[in-house]
Design a protein around this motif. Structure first.
Motif, mmCIF file in Angstrom:
data_model
loop_
_atom_site.group_PDB
_atom_site.id
_atom_site.type_symbol
_atom_site.label_atom_id
_atom_site.label_comp_id
_atom_site.label_asym_id
_atom_site.label_seq_id
_atom_site.Cartn_x
_atom_site.Cartn_y
_atom_site.Cartn_z
ATOM 1 N N UNK A 27 0.837 -1.199 0.000
ATOM 2 C CA UNK A 27 0.000 0.000 0.000
ATOM 3 C C UNK A 27 0.879 1.259 0.000
ATOM 4 N N UNK A 28 1.915 1.214 0.798
ATOM 5 C CA UNK A 28 2.787 2.381 0.926
ATOM 6 C C UNK A 28 3.396 2.728 -0.434
ATOM 7 N N UNK A 29 3.782 1.696 -1.152
ATOM 8 C CA UNK A 29 4.369 1.932 -2.469
ATOM 9 C C UNK A 29 3.350 2.581 -3.412
ATOM 10 N N UNK A 30 2.102 2.121 -3.318
ATOM 11 C CA UNK A 30 1.078 2.714 -4.196
ATOM 12 C C UNK A 30 0.805 4.161 -3.820
ATOM 13 N N UNK A 31 0.856 4.445 -2.500
ATOM 14 C CA UNK A 31 0.656 5.827 -2.065
ATOM 15 C C UNK A 31 1.778 6.705 -2.615
ATOM 16 N N UNK A 32 3.009 6.210 -2.506
ATOM 17 C CA UNK A 32 4.146 7.019 -2.946
ATOM 18 C C UNK A 32 4.168 7.213 -4.456
ATOM 19 N N UNK A 33 3.740 6.176 -5.174
ATOM 20 C CA UNK A 33 3.797 6.273 -6.628
ATOM 21 C C UNK A 33 2.521 6.858 -7.209
ATOM 22 N N UNK A 34 1.548 7.160 -6.343
ATOM 23 C CA UNK A 34 0.260 7.709 -6.785
ATOM 24 C C UNK A 34 -0.299 6.909 -7.959
ATOM 25 N N UNK A 35 -0.228 5.604 -7.815
ATOM 26 C CA UNK A 35 -0.639 4.701 -8.893
ATOM 27 C C UNK A 35 -2.167 4.658 -9.017
#
Lengths: 103, 821
Positions: B379-387
């Motif tokens: 989830x954190x990665x998706x938040x950071x990448x604004x995917x």
């Protein structure tokens, strides 16, 4: 001190490649770097005995094909944080031929 | 040339990390001097909580021992506080008159605890929680006194409270806000956390405002009184009400400060000779208090100190983990939601699981997880990448299944695991071993943990679990790797995507050319990047780029599968799984002639001859070749097998001729190299006996034609293949599945299976390319056929060409006896 033994012509080892030499010490891997220097190590990774001759050569290092340990070609020492050593042998190029000494 | 002088004020995690990064880039550029106020070398401040809890000692948390400073010729002054900067003379000095000059200055003065102006705040027994001294004081208070009060129910306060309770004190946490950790948690998650901490023996007083700290008879604090008149005993008061950037020194030197030392994206202050990193800094108006952003800042700063001048820090999205043993808690981004956001919530109070995802315009902007944090990193990665998550919105809550299905006894909750639990089934690594390595070696990244412990370094099934253990051990310092931008390996900073694009756009044809033009840091790469580059070159420029055998893993170089004892296994191709008595006879003859110790069926339903010596391989192939058999490629990142059921040819339920379809596909794909192995299956009816649902391409016959499924996987993580389309004819099956595989071959990253590829690019992207435009599909399909047209069977080649055959020959030494001079 024992004698130098002819192994093969340098051309018979691919650059960044290796050959296996059978000897009374067991198999010895002869490596050729891209700078046409040669190294020889006991063909057995200190980790689980993988045949180093089958690994990928890069710089002055070989990566064991079984579990990816990296060993320095010159001294046979595993690259940190792994610990272990494969016995190095003296090897030289003379007149386009590779020579090995079994100490 | 005389070296320039770099002075670092602050011997903490941010400052020293910047020095470490600098030494990596330019080890000889500066004479480095470091000043630290504390009498210790750099230690891991994050691990003060485990020290307080009695799980570790100070010695365990030293990151850079004194020897490290000596080894790098760094002059270290501990216990010396810089109180003055003279920016004109370029000197720093201490109050006792010690002076040092600088060419460049790095400020890493950290933060100071915020102590609210309460009467009695200066009494003995009232402390903050910031450094080793505070920790020591708490430890000694715990042995002499009974009642502790922690003011502040944030991350630090709760860790302090937990530690003091473990040391036997009766602890009450006082908090002004209506719930705990209000900056990291919403009310529901905070309530669950409070309950678990109460079960551990902690007491809580929420929405309480402190009026005064009461002095006891011995002069030490003895009680705390609140504005509502309540008074409780307190022999130790720990104030953990937040931190403030320590800008005293910078301000005294008239450097511009606003909530911190103001820096630009290169970490430079308003004085070009002075840089600043860490908690003392305000970047774009934000001062960070967690370690991960500070490390990012340190890296950027080092890049500029080294005169590389190319890195920029653009701010961080932070995530939080509470380091209290047994509590799984994660939050990131905007977890409170609000105007224009949607919330997806899963709430199971008795199960102890709560998850909230906050979405805005189809992107994930925040998450709170309690009880099950397995997917936190995802989830954190998706938040950071604004995917954009539109496509997976309906199952977003159920996570990535970041943890594989097998190899760790089905566990997915790292915090509750005992130290003896086996986390990595491949390498036999237990949780305790991982935690110990993280703590004692000062590890912060997944890669470091892999290198030191080998956990998750083989099949990767337990990666999610190892990430959780890392996150719960180092808390806010943990940054999950960004797969998208992750460098190919240590030889380069470029990602797989960048390298692939450059090879295509700049028409690179050799590995040497890529390494030169893209500034590889090593002379000829390593065992990770060379096979990737070789694949990218030959798949992008078939017919032009030349295959480099020395850049292939041994299996693909020797065209057989290496076994643990150094022998090889040989798997002759049987198209679609069909064979003949003549072929079986040839296999049996070979097995006897070369004394093959083991003969078995492979997972792909082919015959495997195991235990063949490398020297014998060409002879084995020659014999099999006589019977018309070719390489089965059971060893490569390539087409493996097309598994088939009997189908309409014999089966009374069959609707389509699955055997014939399978043979056609396998023949079409012969010699196809791909980012990772590729397995297909064709079933003749929906009973699906060929198990097409877990294949990279699965074809299922129905009465009206064929259904094509893609991106399935039966390995580490069982992934059910997704429906791509339905077609009518055999030719269409070949064209559609061929186009899909070519898209994967052109866009996939090396060692990325189709399931991971499709997860990365999205099924919609695949559908658009393969189904959206018939012309494009045709082009993809034709490019595949073009790439495969001249493929030569490697067995025939090895038998015929002496230069190739040499690879298999052991040199027998004619050993010279005797002595030479």
């Amino acid at each position: 001190m024992s004698a130098w033994n002819r192994v093969c012509a340098l051309d018979e080892i691919a650059p960044l490649g290796s050959r296996v030499v059978a000897s009374h010490h067991g198999d010895i891997a002869i490596f050729r770097t891209d700078r046409d220097t040669v190294f020889a190590l006991h063909d057995k990774c200190p980790h689980k005995g993988g045949p180093l001759s089958q690994g990928i050569v890069h710089g002055d290092t070989v990566t064991c094909p079984l579990h990816g340990w990296k060993l320095g070609l010159a001294d046979g020492q595993a690259v940190a944080p792994d610990k272990g050593c494969s016995k190095p042998f003296a090897v030289k190029i003379d007149g386009g031929e590779v020579w090995l000494r079994l100490d | 040339m005389k070296k320039q002088k770099l002075v670092v004020v602050g011997n903490g995690m941010a400052g020293i990390r910047a020095v470490e990064e600098l030494l990596k880039l330019a080890p000889d550029l500066y004479d480095i001097t470091v000043f630290g106020s504390e009498p210790h070398p750099n230690y891991n401040r994050i691990l003060l909580s485990p020290v307080l809890a009695g799980e570790m000692t100070i010695q365990d948390i030293i990151l850079n021992p004194l020897q490290w400073y000596a080894d790098h010729d760094i002059t270290l002054y501990t216990g010396k506080t810089i109180t003055k900067i003279d920016r004109v003379k370029r000197t720093v000095s201490t109050s006792d008159g010690f002076e040092e000059t600088y060419d460049r200055l790095l400020l890493a003065t950290g933060s100071t605890p915020f102590i609210p102006p309460i009467p009695g705040k200066d009494l003995p027994g009232v402390i903050s929680y910031r450094d080793i001294r505070d920790t020591d004081e708490m430890i000694s208070a715990a042995s002499d006194y009974q009642h502790a009060v922690v003011i502040g129910g944030g991350l630090l306060g709760l860790e302090a409270a937990n530690g003091l309770a473990l040391r036997g004190m009766n602890v009450t946490v006082v908090h002004l806000a209506p719930w705990l950790m209000e900056r990291q948690l919403d009310r529901v998650a905070a309530g669950m956390l409070q309950k678990s901490l109460e079960a551990k023996g902690l007491n809580f007083l929420l929405e309480k405002s402190t009026e005064a700290l009461i002095r006891g008879e011995a002069g030490r604090v003895s009680a705390i009184r609140f504005k509502d008149g309540l008074e409780i005993p307190a022999d130790l008061v720990v104030v953990a009400a937040g931190i403030r950037p320590n800008t005293t020194l910078a301000e005294s030197a008239k450097l511009y400060c606003n909530k911190g030392i103001v820096v630009n994206d290169t970490m430079q202050t308003y004085d070009p000779r002075i840089y600043a990193v860490g908690e003392c800094v305000a970047h774009r108006g934000i001062a960070y208090g967690l370690v991960a952003p500070l490390f990012e800042q340190a890296k950027v700063c080092a890049n500029h100190l080294a005169n590389f001048g190319i890195a920029r820090y653009t701010g961080s999205v932070t995530s939080t983990k509470l380091k209290v043993t047994g509590i799984d808690l994660f939050s990131a981004g905007n977890f409170m939601g609000g105007e224009g956001t949607d919330e997806i919530v899963l709430n199971d109070p008795s199960g102890g699981v709560y998850k909230k995802l906050v979405l805005k315009n189809d992107t994930l902007v925040g998450a709170v997880l309690y009880g099950d944090t397995a997917d936190g990193a995802w989830y954190f990665q998706m938040v950071r990448e604004a995917k954009n998550v539109n496509e997976i919105r309906d199952h977003l809550m159920f996570g990535q299944s970041a943890v594989g299905d097998v190899g760790h006894a089905g566990e997915s909750k790292a915090a509750s695991l005992p130290d003896t639990a086996e986390v990595c089934g491949c390498n036999g690594v237990c949780k305790g071993t991982i935690v110990k390595a993280i703590k004692s070696q000062g590890l912060f990244t997944l890669d470091e943990v892999r290198k030191h412990t080998k956990a998750s370094s083989s099949c990767g099934s337990c990666t999610g679990l190892v990430e959780q253990i890392l996150a719960s051990t180092v808390g806010g310092a943990y940054t999950p790797a960004q797969s998208k931008d992750k460098a190919v390996c240590g030889c380069t900073d470029h990602s797989h995507g960048t390298v692939r694009a450059a090879i295509r756009e700049r028409h690179f044809l050799t590995i040497a050319q890529v390494m030169k033009e893209m500034e590889w840091k090593t002379p000829n790469g390593c065992a990770s990047c060379r096979p990737a580059l070789n694949y990218y070159l030959i798949s992008t420029w078939p017919g032009e780029a030349k295959d480099d055998p020395q850049s292939r893993f041994i299996n693909e170089r020797a065209h057989a599968n290496i076994q643990k004892d150094g022998t090889y296994s040989v798997v002759p191709r049987m198209w679609g799984g069909l064979t003949t008595p003549a072929e079986l006879r040839a296999i049996a003859d070979v097995a006897e002639k070369y004394q093959v110790p083991t003969v078995k069926m492979t997972g792909g339903a082919r015959v495997d001859l195991l235990g063949i010596k490398k020297d014998d391989l060409p002879k084995v192939w020659a014999d099999l070749g006589q019977a018309g058999m070719v390489s089965g490629h059971a060893y490569g990142k390539s087409i493996r097998t097309v598994k088939t059921c009997v189908g309409a040819e014999h089966c009374r339920f069959g609707t389509q001729k699955s055997m014939s379809m399978g043979v056609q596909l396998e023949e079409m794909l012969f010699g196809m190299w791909s980012p990772h192995k590729v397995k297909l299956a064709v079933s003749g009816c929906p009973r699906n006996c060929a198990e097409a649902g877990i294949k990279d391409v699965g074809v299922i016959g129905v009465d009206s034609g064929y259904e094509i499924y893609v991106a399935g996987n039966g390995g580490i993580k069982t992934e059910v293949a997704q429906f791509l389309c339905k077609v009518k004819t055999d030719e269409e099956v070949k064209e559609y599945s061929g186009a899909f595989l070519q898209l994967y071959r052109e866009e996939g990253f090396y060692l990325e299976r189709t399931c991971h590829y499709v997860e990365r690019v999205g099924l919609d992207h695949v559908k658009a390319a393969v189904l959206g435009d018939a012309g494009k599909r045709r082009e993809l399909y034709e490019r595949l056929l073009f790439a495969l047209q001249d493929y030569e069977d490697p067995w025939t080649e090895a038998v015929a060409k002496p230069a190739v055959r040499r690879e298999y020959q052991t040199i027998v030494l004619k050993e010279v006896s005797g002595v030479t001079a």
